[in-house]
Design a protein around this motif. Structure first.
Motif, PDB file in Angstrom:
ATOM      1  N   THR A 185      35.456  28.001  37.407  1.00 60.04           N
ATOM      2  CA  THR A 185      34.101  28.381  37.788  1.00 60.04           C
ATOM      3  C   THR A 185      33.401  27.221  38.477  1.00 60.04           C
ATOM      4  OG1 THR A 185      34.029  29.849  35.878  1.00 60.04           O
ATOM      5  CG2 THR A 185      31.929  29.366  36.939  1.00 60.04           C
ATOM      6  N   VAL A 186      32.793  27.527  39.616  1.00 62.86           N
ATOM      7  CA  VAL A 186      32.019  26.566  40.382  1.00 62.86           C
ATOM      8  C   VAL A 186      30.577  27.062  40.375  1.00 62.86           C
ATOM      9  CG1 VAL A 186      31.686  25.519  42.655  1.00 62.86           C
ATOM     10  CG2 VAL A 186      34.002  26.075  41.867  1.00 62.86           C
ATOM     11  N   ILE A 187      29.672  26.240  39.887  1.00 61.76           N
ATOM     12  CA  ILE A 187      28.265  26.628  39.800  1.00 61.76           C
ATOM     13  C   ILE A 187      27.493  25.980  40.945  1.00 61.76           C
ATOM     14  CG2 ILE A 187      26.169  26.569  38.388  1.00 61.76           C
ATOM     15  CD1 ILE A 187      28.328  28.211  37.038  1.00 61.76           C
ATOM     16  N   GLU A 188      27.031  26.803  41.876  1.00 56.88           N
ATOM     17  CA  GLU A 188      26.175  26.306  42.967  1.00 56.88           C
ATOM     18  C   GLU A 188      24.703  26.532  42.658  1.00 56.88           C
ATOM     19  OE1 GLU A 188      26.938  27.545  46.934  1.00 56.88           O
ATOM     20  OE2 GLU A 188      28.815  26.436  47.045  1.00 56.88           O
ATOM     21  N   ILE A 205      42.126  32.024  39.513  1.00 58.32           N
ATOM     22  CA  ILE A 205      40.980  32.734  40.094  1.00 58.32           C
ATOM     23  C   ILE A 205      39.835  31.738  40.126  1.00 58.32           C
ATOM     24  CG2 ILE A 205      39.321  34.622  39.782  1.00 58.32           C
ATOM     25  CD1 ILE A 205      41.521  36.006  38.032  1.00 58.32           C
ATOM     26  N   VAL A 206      39.190  31.611  41.272  1.00 59.15           N
ATOM     27  CA  VAL A 206      38.030  30.740  41.393  1.00 59.15           C
ATOM     28  C   VAL A 206      36.800  31.621  41.554  1.00 59.15           C
ATOM     29  CG1 VAL A 206      36.902  28.934  42.744  1.00 59.15           C
ATOM     30  CG2 VAL A 206      39.395  28.884  42.439  1.00 59.15           C
ATOM     31  N   GLN A 232      50.783  47.701  44.343  1.00 52.84           N
ATOM     32  CA  GLN A 232      51.802  46.761  43.866  1.00 52.84           C
ATOM     33  C   GLN A 232      51.111  45.432  43.608  1.00 52.84           C
ATOM     34  OE1 GLN A 232      55.290  46.407  46.334  1.00 52.84           O
ATOM     35  NE2 GLN A 232      55.804  44.422  45.459  1.00 52.84           N
ATOM     36  N   LEU A 233      51.299  44.891  42.422  1.00 50.81           N
ATOM     37  CA  LEU A 233      50.627  43.650  42.070  1.00 50.81           C
ATOM     38  C   LEU A 233      51.238  42.483  42.827  1.00 50.81           C
ATOM     39  CD1 LEU A 233      50.248  44.165  38.244  1.00 50.81           C
ATOM     40  CD2 LEU A 233      48.515  44.494  40.019  1.00 50.81           C
ATOM     41  N   PRO A 234      50.396  41.530  43.236  1.00 49.09           N
ATOM     42  CA  PRO A 234      50.917  40.374  43.957  1.00 49.09           C
ATOM     43  C   PRO A 234      51.782  39.511  43.054  1.00 49.09           C
ATOM     44  CG  PRO A 234      48.572  40.089  43.487  1.00 49.09           C
ATOM     45  CD  PRO A 234      48.956  41.476  43.047  1.00 49.09           C
ATOM     46  N   ASP A 235      52.822  38.963  43.626  1.00 51.58           N
ATOM     47  CA  ASP A 235      53.732  38.077  42.893  1.00 51.58           C
ATOM     48  C   ASP A 235      53.322  36.642  43.201  1.00 51.58           C
ATOM     49  OD1 ASP A 235      55.794  37.046  41.412  1.00 51.58           O
ATOM     50  OD2 ASP A 235      57.301  37.334  42.981  1.00 51.58           O
ATOM     51  N   THR A 236      52.244  36.224  42.575  1.00 54.24           N
ATOM     52  CA  THR A 236      51.702  34.894  42.830  1.00 54.24           C
ATOM     53  C   THR A 236      50.934  34.436  41.609  1.00 54.24           C
ATOM     54  OG1 THR A 236      50.250  33.592  44.273  1.00 54.24           O
ATOM     55  CG2 THR A 236      49.609  35.863  43.892  1.00 54.24           C
ATOM     56  N   ASP A 237      50.798  33.130  41.459  1.00 61.08           N
ATOM     57  CA  ASP A 237      49.969  32.638  40.363  1.00 61.08           C
ATOM     58  C   ASP A 237      48.580  32.252  40.869  1.00 61.08           C
ATOM     59  OD1 ASP A 237      50.658  30.391  41.772  1.00 61.08           O
ATOM     60  OD2 ASP A 237      51.370  29.249  40.050  1.00 61.08           O
ATOM     61  N   GLU A 238      48.294  32.572  42.133  1.00 62.47           N
ATOM     62  CA  GLU A 238      46.967  32.329  42.710  1.00 62.47           C
ATOM     63  C   GLU A 238      46.444  33.656  43.247  1.00 62.47           C
ATOM     64  OE1 GLU A 238      44.823  29.864  46.312  1.00 62.47           O
ATOM     65  OE2 GLU A 238      46.876  29.363  45.782  1.00 62.47           O
ATOM     66  N   LEU A 239      45.436  34.213  42.570  1.00 62.35           N
ATOM     67  CA  LEU A 239      44.901  35.512  43.007  1.00 62.35           C
ATOM     68  C   LEU A 239      43.885  35.393  44.131  1.00 62.35           C
ATOM     69  CD1 LEU A 239      44.449  37.917  39.981  1.00 62.35           C
ATOM     70  CD2 LEU A 239      46.073  38.007  41.853  1.00 62.35           C
ATOM     71  N   GLY A 240      42.973  34.427  44.039  1.00 61.20           N
ATOM     72  CA  GLY A 240      41.986  34.286  45.103  1.00 61.20           C
ATOM     73  C   GLY A 240      40.634  33.813  44.586  1.00 61.20           C
ATOM     74  N   ASP A 241      39.625  34.026  45.427  1.00 55.38           N
ATOM     75  CA  ASP A 241      38.279  33.499  45.176  1.00 55.38           C
ATOM     76  C   ASP A 241      37.254  34.620  45.129  1.00 55.38           C
ATOM     77  OD1 ASP A 241      39.444  30.965  45.412  1.00 55.38           O
ATOM     78  OD2 ASP A 241      39.011  30.862  47.556  1.00 55.38           O
ATOM     79  N   HIS A 259      35.577  44.104  38.760  1.00 51.56           N
ATOM     80  CA  HIS A 259      35.719  44.791  40.051  1.00 51.56           C
ATOM     81  C   HIS A 259      36.338  43.844  41.092  1.00 51.56           C
ATOM     82  CE1 HIS A 259      34.442  47.720  43.176  1.00 51.56           C
ATOM     83  NE2 HIS A 259      34.218  46.639  43.903  1.00 51.56           N
ATOM     84  N   ALA A 260      35.807  42.640  41.171  1.00 49.12           N
ATOM     85  CA  ALA A 260      36.288  41.668  42.157  1.00 49.12           C
ATOM     86  C   ALA A 260      37.728  41.235  41.863  1.00 49.12           C
ATOM     87  CB  ALA A 260      35.355  40.460  42.199  1.00 49.12           C
ATOM     88  N   ILE A 261      38.060  41.043  40.587  1.00 45.60           N
ATOM     89  CA  ILE A 261      39.424  40.642  40.235  1.00 45.60           C
ATOM     90  C   ILE A 261      40.398  41.760  40.577  1.00 45.60           C
ATOM     91  CG2 ILE A 261      40.961  39.990  38.338  1.00 45.60           C
ATOM     92  CD1 ILE A 261      38.387  38.636  37.061  1.00 45.60           C
ATOM     93  N   LEU A 262      40.003  43.002  40.372  1.00 48.37           N
ATOM     94  CA  LEU A 262      40.852  44.124  40.782  1.00 48.37           C
ATOM     95  C   LEU A 262      41.075  44.101  42.292  1.00 48.37           C
ATOM     96  CD1 LEU A 262      39.545  46.987  38.470  1.00 48.37           C
ATOM     97  CD2 LEU A 262      41.811  45.897  38.385  1.00 48.37           C
ATOM     98  N   HIS A 263      40.042  43.760  43.066  1.00 51.35           N
ATOM     99  CA  HIS A 263      40.231  43.604  44.521  1.00 51.35           C
ATOM    100  C   HIS A 263      41.265  42.515  44.801  1.00 51.35           C
ATOM    101  CE1 HIS A 263      37.527  46.347  46.466  1.00 51.35           C
ATOM    102  NE2 HIS A 263      36.444  45.861  45.887  1.00 51.35           N
ATOM    103  N   LEU A 264      41.174  41.396  44.082  1.00 54.89           N
ATOM    104  CA  LEU A 264      42.137  40.308  44.285  1.00 54.89           C
ATOM    105  C   LEU A 264      43.558  40.767  43.994  1.00 54.89           C
ATOM    106  CD1 LEU A 264      40.298  37.232  42.692  1.00 54.89           C
ATOM    107  CD2 LEU A 264      40.282  37.983  45.093  1.00 54.89           C
ATOM    108  N   ALA A 265      43.689  41.731  43.067  1.00 57.58           N
ATOM    109  CA  ALA A 265      45.006  42.244  42.677  1.00 57.58           C
ATOM    110  C   ALA A 265      45.484  43.386  43.563  1.00 57.58           C
ATOM    111  CB  ALA A 265      44.967  42.695  41.218  1.00 57.58           C
TER     112      ALA A 265
END
Length: 169
Positions: free
Chosen positions: A12-15, A46-47, A90-99, A128-134
């Protein structure tokens, strides 16, 4: 015996310091753990950036051509494969989902307008956003129904009421 997987969490990045008081880090960790567990995915990076409306409006303009504030934006780390309408992607095969970026003022206004606890609304938006990343989307009615069913199931497991049921005022 293999090492157990680390529990899912978000970086988590707090701006906007109001997110610190609102407990964004804990909400993001909770949403990430519940969503990745529901998806059956191993912990993934996830960031989540907690920002204000001005910052998210700039991001929305830059990345979507829509120069206005929105509640949440997401940027998957990988391009997702097409899937049949209404089918689970199909779920991504990665350990980095996104931001993810989430805007304080918009989330506050929406929670108040909908008569929902702020933490519940923010958790829903993060799920919702994490599902988009997936790889989930809501580009058509069938995909929207699939994504909303996933959200309902995940949120139910967190004891958060169905966000798509309107409260009678």
């Amino acid at each position: 015996m293999p090492e157990p997987a680390a529990p899912a969490s978000a970086d988590t990045v707090i701006e906007d310091e109001r997110w610190e008081t609102a407990g964004l880090e804990d909400l993001a960790d909770r949403a990430a753990a519940a969503t990745l567990n529901w998806l059956g995915m191993a912990p993934a990076e996830i960031v989540v950036m907690g920002c204000d409306d001005a910052r998210i409006a700039g991001l929305n303009a830059d990345f979507r051509g829509k120069p206005r504030a929105t509640n949440v934006l997401s940027w998957p780390a990988v391009e997702h494969l097409p899937h049949a309408p209404g089918a689970r992607p199909q779920l991504p095969d990665t350990d980095e989902l996104g931001d993810i970026a989430i805007a304080f003022e918009t989330c506050t206004a929406e929670a108040e307008a909908q008569g929902k606890p702020f933490a519940d609304h923010v958790t829903h938006l993060l799920v919702h956003a994490i599902l988009h990343l997936a790889g989930y989307d809501h580009e058509n009615d069938a995909d929207a129904e699939t994504m909303e069913a996933a959200e309902r199931s995940i949120l139910s497991g967190l004891a958060i009421p169905d966000p798509y049921v309107e409260k009678v005022k």
